[in-house]
Design an enzyme around this catalytic site. Structure first.
Site, mmCIF file in Angstrom:
data_model
loop_
_atom_site.group_PDB
_atom_site.id
_atom_site.type_symbol
_atom_site.label_atom_id
_atom_site.label_comp_id
_atom_site.label_asym_id
_atom_site.label_seq_id
_atom_site.Cartn_x
_atom_site.Cartn_y
_atom_site.Cartn_z
ATOM 1 N N GLU A 84 3.213 -1.914 -41.558
ATOM 2 C CA GLU A 84 4.539 -2.470 -41.248
ATOM 3 C C GLU A 84 5.648 -1.472 -41.573
ATOM 4 O O GLU A 84 5.751 -1.016 -42.713
ATOM 5 C CB GLU A 84 4.735 -3.760 -42.063
ATOM 6 C CG GLU A 84 6.002 -4.499 -41.710
ATOM 7 C CD GLU A 84 6.129 -5.836 -42.461
ATOM 8 O OE1 GLU A 84 5.105 -6.474 -42.777
ATOM 9 O OE2 GLU A 84 7.287 -6.225 -42.720
ATOM 10 N N LYS A 264 5.228 -13.453 -49.387
ATOM 11 C CA LYS A 264 4.700 -12.475 -48.420
ATOM 12 C C LYS A 264 5.366 -11.123 -48.663
ATOM 13 O O LYS A 264 4.721 -10.070 -48.602
ATOM 14 C CB LYS A 264 4.955 -12.978 -46.997
ATOM 15 C CG LYS A 264 4.201 -12.233 -45.907
ATOM 16 C CD LYS A 264 4.873 -10.980 -45.419
ATOM 17 C CE LYS A 264 4.088 -10.309 -44.313
ATOM 18 N NZ LYS A 264 4.749 -9.113 -43.789
ATOM 19 N N ASP A 280 -10.272 -5.220 -53.189
ATOM 20 C CA ASP A 280 -10.450 -6.378 -52.311
ATOM 21 C C ASP A 280 -9.129 -7.167 -52.233
ATOM 22 O O ASP A 280 -8.811 -7.952 -53.125
ATOM 23 C CB ASP A 280 -11.579 -7.237 -52.908
ATOM 24 C CG ASP A 280 -11.897 -8.467 -52.066
ATOM 25 O OD1 ASP A 280 -11.087 -8.829 -51.191
ATOM 26 O OD2 ASP A 280 -12.951 -9.069 -52.307
ATOM 27 N N HIS A 381 15.272 -2.151 -40.328
ATOM 28 C CA HIS A 381 14.142 -2.087 -39.406
ATOM 29 C C HIS A 381 14.504 -1.278 -38.178
ATOM 30 O O HIS A 381 13.716 -0.501 -37.678
ATOM 31 C CB HIS A 381 13.744 -3.506 -38.956
ATOM 32 C CG HIS A 381 12.872 -4.194 -39.960
ATOM 33 N ND1 HIS A 381 12.406 -5.470 -39.794
ATOM 34 C CD2 HIS A 381 12.379 -3.786 -41.132
ATOM 35 C CE1 HIS A 381 11.658 -5.812 -40.835
ATOM 36 N NE2 HIS A 381 11.640 -4.801 -41.651
HETATM 37 C C1 MEV Z 1 8.595 -9.152 -44.126
HETATM 38 O O1 MEV Z 1 7.362 -8.474 -44.068
HETATM 39 C C2 MEV Z 1 8.844 -9.681 -45.513
HETATM 40 C C3 MEV Z 1 10.123 -10.517 -45.688
HETATM 41 O O2 MEV Z 1 10.119 -11.592 -44.749
HETATM 42 C C4 MEV Z 1 10.109 -11.027 -47.107
HETATM 43 C C5 MEV Z 1 11.209 -12.014 -47.424
HETATM 44 O O3 MEV Z 1 11.712 -12.691 -46.510
HETATM 45 O O4 MEV Z 1 11.532 -12.112 -48.633
HETATM 46 C C6 MEV Z 1 11.350 -9.700 -45.376
#
Ligand code: MEV
Length: 438
Positions: A84, A264, A280, A381
């Protein structure tokens, strides 16, 4: 010892061979070794064929490094394997911010894993529990006997827990100190070695014998405290950024939908280090999310609070999660790039590796919520996307940054705009950002 330094300004602007030379200088890993370990994505098909079944080849991912990382007073250059865009850059830039508050402080529990042995259709669970407790020493001795190598290395079984579940179940947990191993094989060996005797003592039928990935005796805790001024952006003072980050934390604390995305962002950092070191990541993910839901509601693994740093307003972040990583055995023995990663990190134990991975996770979380609380994440991004578009248009070396800047300024991040910008740049090498590329 950790890296000589992890501060390598303008690292992203130099070529790959130059980056390898800079990392060699910072970590002591020879450049030739880096080149040979990373050749062909770090894994030959013939070696991959020994890992899994039905192999046709290998599948490579980008291998980068997080810079600026300081943990418990030591610098680390941490490898990240991730596809990513922005993840590596964001973690490095947040680590730089955290550094201004002294870096991360991390601590770990002993590397204790849980081996589960399930009994079901147990007629008298109280009697079963009493018999198991009365034979605790015998069971622990059997467990030790099953993993002599681990016991020799100073690890091994440390205790038993007995749980009653459902209407008819007794579940025995054998706690096992796995030292520098992730521990899955060791713990599964113990579960299988003890199963029959546990069933004899506890009564009922012998069910599953396997590790638990909710390794909540193997916790990692990371903290950082960042002075407000280090969080300021071009448009917002540090205090306002803190307010935005507190709001982001609160949102994740009250809403599982947001907590999942918040976590995430943390796992973006953790998984990338876990993968780069041959560990792992599904096990780490399973443990992290189970822990996030331990109270019955899914919540954030990291939270942020207002604090003080040397008498000035600051922001404090805390991350806590279970993590089972290894620095010996498994994939590590055979994956050259995983071995390179450990060499680069210069860590001495699996616990130290877990502290690094968790710190990169907290850095990733800070980067994400700081961006979300200020400019939003699309701007960053877009800048990275512009670099790949510039590359696709044929830009080389320093042209990449230059073309990327031109198309971002022109708000036209397309292959056509990049090709035009490249032609214009080659005709006029002094072309500055801000000029139309149309
Ligand atoms: C994207 O890979 C991760 C985010 O969505 C985490 C977040 O929203 O805190 C940017």
């Amino acid at each position: 010892m950790a890296a000589r330094t992890s501060r390598l300004p303008a690292f992203y602007k130099i070529s790959i061979p130059e980056r390898r030379a800079a990392i060699a200088e910072a970590t002591g890993v020879p450049v030739e070794e880096m080149a040979s370990c990373l050749a062909g994505g770090g894994l030959l098909s013939e070696v991959a064929d020994k890992f899994v079944e039905n192999v046709l080849g290998t599948y490579a991912l980008p291998y980068g490094v997080v810079l600026n990382l300081r943990i418990n007073g030591h610098d680390y250059v941490a490898p990240m394997v991730v596809e990513e865009p922005s993840v590596v850059a964001a973690a490095s830039s947040a680590a730089k911010i955290v550094r201004s508050g002294g870096g991360f402080t991390a601590e770990t529990d002993a590397p204790i894993m849980i081996s589960q042995i399930q009994l079901y259709e147990v007629a008298d669970r109280e009697a079963g529990r009493a018999a198991l407790l009365a034979h605790q020493e015998e069971l622990l001795a059997m467990a030790r006997y099953a993993v002599p190598g681990l016991v020799e290395r100073g690890g091994g079984p440390t205790g038993l827990e007995i749980r009653t579940l459902g209407d008819d179940m007794l579940v025995v947990h054998v706690l096992v100190d796995c030292r520098d191993a992730m521990g899955a094989n060791l713990v599964n060996t113990i579960a299988e070695a003890l199963g029959d005797r546990v069933a004899e003592l506890g009564g009922g039928k012998l069910g599953l014998r396997i590790l638990s990935n909710l390794c909540d005796h193997r916790m990692i805790r990371v903290r950082c405290c960042v002075p407000a001024e280090a969080l300021a952006t071009d448009d917002l003072p540090g205090e306002e950024v803190i307010a935005g980050i507190l709001n982001a934390s609160r949102f994740a604390e009250v809403d599982p939908y947001r907590a999942a995305t918040h976590n995430k962002g943390i796992m973006n950092g953790i998984d990338a280090v876990v993968i780069a070191t041959g560990n792992d990541w599904r096990a780490v993910e399973a443990g992290a999310h189970a822990y996030a839901a331990r109270g019955g509601t899914y919540g954030p693994l990291a939270v942020w609070r207002r604090a003080e740093y040397e008498g000035r307003p600051a922001l404090e972040g805390r991350l806590e999660l279970p993590m089972a990583l290894g620095t010996v055995g498994g994939t590590l023995r055979v994956h050259p790039a995983a071995r390179l990663s450990l060499q680069m990190l210069q860590i001495t134990s699996a616990q130290e590796l877990a502290m690094v991975a968790a710190s990169v996770g907290l850095a990733s979380n800070l980067a994400a919520i700081r961006a979300l609380a200020t400019d939003g994440i699309q701007r960053g991004h877009m800048a990275l996307h512009a670099r790949s578009v510039a590359l696709a248009a044929g830009a080389e070396g320093p042209e990449v940054e230059h073309v990327a800047t031109l198309i971002v300024e022109a708000r036209d991040i397309t292959l056509e705009a990049a090709s035009r910008a490249l032609r214009a740049l080659r005709a006029n090498p002094h072309l500055s950002a801000g000029l139309s590329v149309g």
